[in-house]
Scaffold this motif. Structure first.
Motif, PDB file in Angstrom:
ATOM      1  N   SER A 169       0.845  -1.297  -0.118  1.00 33.13           N
ATOM      2  CA  SER A 169       0.004  -0.023  -0.048  1.00 33.13           C
ATOM      3  C   SER A 169       0.774   1.132   0.097  1.00 33.13           C
ATOM      4  O   SER A 169       1.947   1.379   0.658  1.00 33.13           O
ATOM      5  CB  SER A 169      -1.005  -0.115   1.174  1.00 33.13           C
ATOM      6  OG  SER A 169      -1.600   1.191   1.346  1.00 33.13           O
ATOM      7  N   MET A 170       0.292   2.269  -0.483  1.00 32.65           N
ATOM      8  CA  MET A 170       1.184   3.543  -0.666  1.00 32.65           C
ATOM      9  C   MET A 170       1.333   4.104   0.871  1.00 32.65           C
ATOM     10  O   MET A 170       2.062   5.021   0.937  1.00 32.65           O
ATOM     11  CB  MET A 170       0.304   4.519  -1.528  1.00 32.65           C
ATOM     12  CG  MET A 170       1.000   5.987  -1.603  1.00 32.65           C
ATOM     13  SD  MET A 170       2.693   5.823  -2.034  1.00 32.65           S
ATOM     14  CE  MET A 170       2.185   5.506  -3.906  1.00 32.65           C
ATOM     15  N   SER A 171       0.301   3.650   1.621  1.00 29.72           N
ATOM     16  CA  SER A 171       0.343   4.261   3.244  1.00 29.72           C
ATOM     17  C   SER A 171       1.550   3.510   3.834  1.00 29.72           C
ATOM     18  O   SER A 171       2.124   4.193   4.981  1.00 29.72           O
ATOM     19  CB  SER A 171      -0.849   3.567   3.843  1.00 29.72           C
ATOM     20  OG  SER A 171      -1.037   1.902   4.048  1.00 29.72           O
ATOM     21  N   TYR A 172       2.267   2.629   3.294  1.00 27.75           N
ATOM     22  CA  TYR A 172       3.478   2.088   3.869  1.00 27.75           C
ATOM     23  C   TYR A 172       4.740   2.892   3.468  1.00 27.75           C
ATOM     24  O   TYR A 172       5.787   2.562   4.236  1.00 27.75           O
ATOM     25  CB  TYR A 172       3.696   0.577   3.413  1.00 27.75           C
ATOM     26  CG  TYR A 172       2.736  -0.426   3.622  1.00 27.75           C
ATOM     27  CD1 TYR A 172       1.877  -0.140   4.835  1.00 27.75           C
ATOM     28  CD2 TYR A 172       2.554  -1.518   3.048  1.00 27.75           C
ATOM     29  CE1 TYR A 172       0.925  -1.146   5.104  1.00 27.75           C
ATOM     30  CE2 TYR A 172       1.568  -2.383   3.351  1.00 27.75           C
ATOM     31  CZ  TYR A 172       0.827  -2.273   4.345  1.00 27.75           C
ATOM     32  OH  TYR A 172      -0.219  -3.139   4.677  1.00 27.75           O
ATOM     33  N   LEU A 173       4.797   3.908   2.534  1.00 24.92           N
ATOM     34  CA  LEU A 173       5.818   4.356   2.019  1.00 24.92           C
ATOM     35  C   LEU A 173       5.822   6.134   2.259  1.00 24.92           C
ATOM     36  O   LEU A 173       6.652   6.674   2.020  1.00 24.92           O
ATOM     37  CB  LEU A 173       5.470   4.332   0.537  1.00 24.92           C
ATOM     38  CG  LEU A 173       5.784   2.731  -0.142  1.00 24.92           C
ATOM     39  CD1 LEU A 173       5.618   2.981  -1.637  1.00 24.92           C
ATOM     40  CD2 LEU A 173       6.988   2.004   0.393  1.00 24.92           C
ATOM     41  N   ILE A 174       4.555   6.342   2.805  1.00 19.69           N
ATOM     42  CA  ILE A 174       4.297   7.813   3.253  1.00 19.69           C
ATOM     43  C   ILE A 174       3.821   8.086   4.496  1.00 19.69           C
ATOM     44  O   ILE A 174       3.263   6.889   5.039  1.00 19.69           O
ATOM     45  CB  ILE A 174       3.422   8.419   2.108  1.00 19.69           C
ATOM     46  CG1 ILE A 174       1.995   7.996   2.249  1.00 19.69           C
ATOM     47  CG2 ILE A 174       4.031   8.590   0.563  1.00 19.69           C
ATOM     48  CD1 ILE A 174       0.951   8.573   1.433  1.00 19.69           C
ATOM     49  N   ASP A 175       4.059   9.248   5.077  1.00 19.37           N
ATOM     50  CA  ASP A 175       3.362   9.509   6.434  1.00 19.37           C
ATOM     51  C   ASP A 175       1.988   9.646   6.324  1.00 19.37           C
ATOM     52  O   ASP A 175       1.451  10.075   5.252  1.00 19.37           O
ATOM     53  CB  ASP A 175       4.215  10.872   6.887  1.00 19.37           C
ATOM     54  CG  ASP A 175       3.349  11.334   8.187  1.00 19.37           C
ATOM     55  OD1 ASP A 175       2.370  11.808   8.273  1.00 19.37           O
ATOM     56  OD2 ASP A 175       4.235  10.680   9.157  1.00 19.37           O
ATOM     57  N   GLU A 176       1.244   9.255   7.200  1.00 16.79           N
ATOM     58  CA  GLU A 176       0.016   9.257   7.069  1.00 16.79           C
ATOM     59  C   GLU A 176      -0.897  10.549   7.219  1.00 16.79           C
ATOM     60  O   GLU A 176      -1.874  10.632   6.529  1.00 16.79           O
ATOM     61  CB  GLU A 176      -0.790   8.364   8.396  1.00 16.79           C
ATOM     62  CG  GLU A 176      -0.514   9.193   9.644  1.00 16.79           C
ATOM     63  CD  GLU A 176      -1.180   8.511  10.980  1.00 16.79           C
ATOM     64  OE1 GLU A 176      -1.106   9.162  12.107  1.00 16.79           O
ATOM     65  OE2 GLU A 176      -1.787   7.440  11.027  1.00 16.79           O
ATOM     66  N   ASN A 177      -0.045  11.463   7.283  1.00 20.90           N
ATOM     67  CA  ASN A 177      -0.636  12.890   7.170  1.00 20.90           C
ATOM     68  C   ASN A 177      -0.339  13.503   5.905  1.00 20.90           C
ATOM     69  O   ASN A 177      -0.833  14.745   5.592  1.00 20.90           O
ATOM     70  CB  ASN A 177      -0.226  13.634   7.932  1.00 20.90           C
ATOM     71  CG  ASN A 177      -0.849  13.234   9.697  1.00 20.90           C
ATOM     72  OD1 ASN A 177      -2.052  12.750   9.779  1.00 20.90           O
ATOM     73  ND2 ASN A 177       0.139  13.272  10.769  1.00 20.90           N
ATOM     74  N   THR A 178       0.347  12.962   5.087  1.00 17.97           N
ATOM     75  CA  THR A 178       0.757  13.388   3.547  1.00 17.97           C
ATOM     76  C   THR A 178      -0.297  12.970   2.781  1.00 17.97           C
ATOM     77  O   THR A 178      -0.547  11.955   2.225  1.00 17.97           O
ATOM     78  CB  THR A 178       2.411  12.852   3.229  1.00 17.97           C
ATOM     79  OG1 THR A 178       3.163  12.902   4.264  1.00 17.97           O
ATOM     80  CG2 THR A 178       2.672  13.343   2.049  1.00 17.97           C
ATOM     81  N   PRO A 179      -0.721  14.229   2.086  1.00 16.34           N
ATOM     82  CA  PRO A 179      -1.651  14.047   0.930  1.00 16.34           C
ATOM     83  C   PRO A 179      -1.009  13.730  -0.262  1.00 16.34           C
ATOM     84  O   PRO A 179       0.142  14.162  -0.579  1.00 16.34           O
ATOM     85  CB  PRO A 179      -2.566  15.115   0.975  1.00 16.34           C
ATOM     86  CG  PRO A 179      -1.328  16.278   1.355  1.00 16.34           C
ATOM     87  CD  PRO A 179      -0.469  15.541   2.520  1.00 16.34           C
ATOM     88  N   MET A 180      -1.535  12.896  -1.111  1.00 22.42           N
ATOM     89  CA  MET A 180      -0.864  12.644  -2.506  1.00 22.42           C
ATOM     90  C   MET A 180      -1.670  13.586  -3.358  1.00 22.42           C
ATOM     91  O   MET A 180      -2.698  13.274  -3.992  1.00 22.42           O
ATOM     92  CB  MET A 180      -1.316  11.100  -3.043  1.00 22.42           C
ATOM     93  CG  MET A 180      -0.916   9.953  -1.953  1.00 22.42           C
ATOM     94  SD  MET A 180       1.032  10.306  -1.542  1.00 22.42           S
ATOM     95  CE  MET A 180       1.703  10.113  -3.171  1.00 22.42           C
TER      96      MET A 180
END
Length: 359
Positions: A169-180
């Motif tokens: 998941s993309m959630s594993y690669l970014i901070d949870e508060n970071t919008p794409m």
């Protein structure tokens, strides 16, 4: 074993139907070996789909039909989808199943994670690809939000494993508060990288949790990945059904078979009195299934427990495996796997030969 004994056993097995393949055990080519030694009978059954949840019932039926001492061996042999453009680095994935909806808020991601866990409970090796780049949620639902995948070399990574499910998941690669904040081509590229650079480990089924809609991600998946089939999730509400129809039409246009429809939030059961009410409408999933000549895979209730369990990273199939809801998910999983097995037998192994002759 004499020929009459063999015929007697096979005749008995012909009276027992596989509930998902819709054929008797002999006609479905499930019976692989039969041996008789006096009163003792040994039968080897090989199913083309994972079916741990129905083995006890089938055993009881066979024992009742044959009588005496019967030893039954169950095994599963899931065949890979005959995708003509199979990506070399995804050769370890046998079947890719997209779980989609025309709109958000219908419980698609919750259905995906419980369906994957149900398939694993039936005996399959399963993975989840969270293709919702803008709003990934599978990390939270699997209880591994914040974890990072282990890199392998410069370009690859191992999936995160939770509850026996491999996931990316993309959630594993970014901070949870970071919008794409990405445009469509960037999202499509990210999806393709996640799919092809993840080192999936010998999966029978990879469920792809699709974002809502019919845009870039859906087109990228259909063009770049050999998808075996799609499951469309909807609610009975008219506006949700309208968007679900668009989702079905999209898959038909890109030649991905729709395996069936799951009607979520079908009924509400009062926690105080047990009264059942169709608060979002009734029969919508069945109407779509009939209209598009596909199958209604199951109806799931609007349940507070399903929501609480998945928010806690411990979905219903795991946290309450004996519940009515968990059994519905497992029934849906067996239906999906059986439909794929039937389609796999019917599908051509290769493109047809084309010859041109002069008149």
């Amino acid at each position: 074993m004499t020929a009459p004994e063999q015929a007697q056993v096979e005749a008995a097995l012909q009276q027992i139907q596989d509930p998902y393949l819709k054929q008797d055990l002999v006609a479905a080519d499930i019976v692989k070996a039969v041996s008789v030694d006096g009163d003792k009978r040994q039968i080897s059954l090989e199913f083309p789909y994972p079916c741990a949840g129905i083995q006890a019932d089938l055993t009881a039926q066979i024992q009742a039909a044959l009588g005496g001492d019967v030893e039954i061996e169950f095994s599963t042999n899931v065949q890979p989808h005959a995708g003509q453009n199979q990506l070399p680095n995804m050769a370890s994935v046998k079947n890719i199943v997209a779980v989609a909806s025309g709109k958000g808020g219908v419980g698609k991601s919750t259905t995906t994670v419980n369906l994957a866990l149900a398939m694993a409970a039936e005996g399959a090796k399963v993975g989840i690809m969270d293709a919702d780049i803008y709003g990934p949620s599978q990390g939270l639902m699997l209880g591994v939000e914040g974890q990072r995948p282990q890199p392998v070399g410069d370009k690859h990574m191992k999936p995160v494993v939770s509850h026996g499910i491999q996931s990316m998941s993309m959630s594993y690669l970014i901070d949870e508060n970071t919008p794409m904040v990405w445009r469509g081509p960037m999202v499509a590229g990210a999806l393709q990288q996640l799919m092809t650079q993840t080192l999936w480990d010998d999966l029978d089924y990879l469920f792809v949790d699709m974002p809502p809609g019919t845009g870039d991600v859906q087109l990228t998946l259909s063009q770049k990945v050999p998808v075996a089939g799609a499951v469309v999730v909807t609610t009975p509400q008219d506006i949700a059904l309208l968007d679900a129809k668009k989702g079905v039409e999209m898959f038909r246009k890109v030649d991905i078979p729709v395996l069936g429809v799951v009607e979520n939030m079908s009924t509400h059961i009062c926690s105080n009195c047990g009264h059942t009410e169709h608060i979002f409408g009734e029969g919508g999933g069945e109407r779509i299934s009939e209209q598009y000549d596909t199958e209604l895979l199951g109806n799931l209730p609007l349940s507070l427990s399903i929501r609480k369990q998945v928010d806690a990273g411990n979905p219903t199939v795991l946290s309450d495996p004996d519940s009515a809801e968990a059994q519905i998910y497992r029934d849906i999983a067996r239906k999906v796997a059986a439909i794929l097995a039937i389609r796999g037998k019917a599908a051509p192994a290769a493109f047809p030969n084309i010859s041109i002759e002069e008149d």
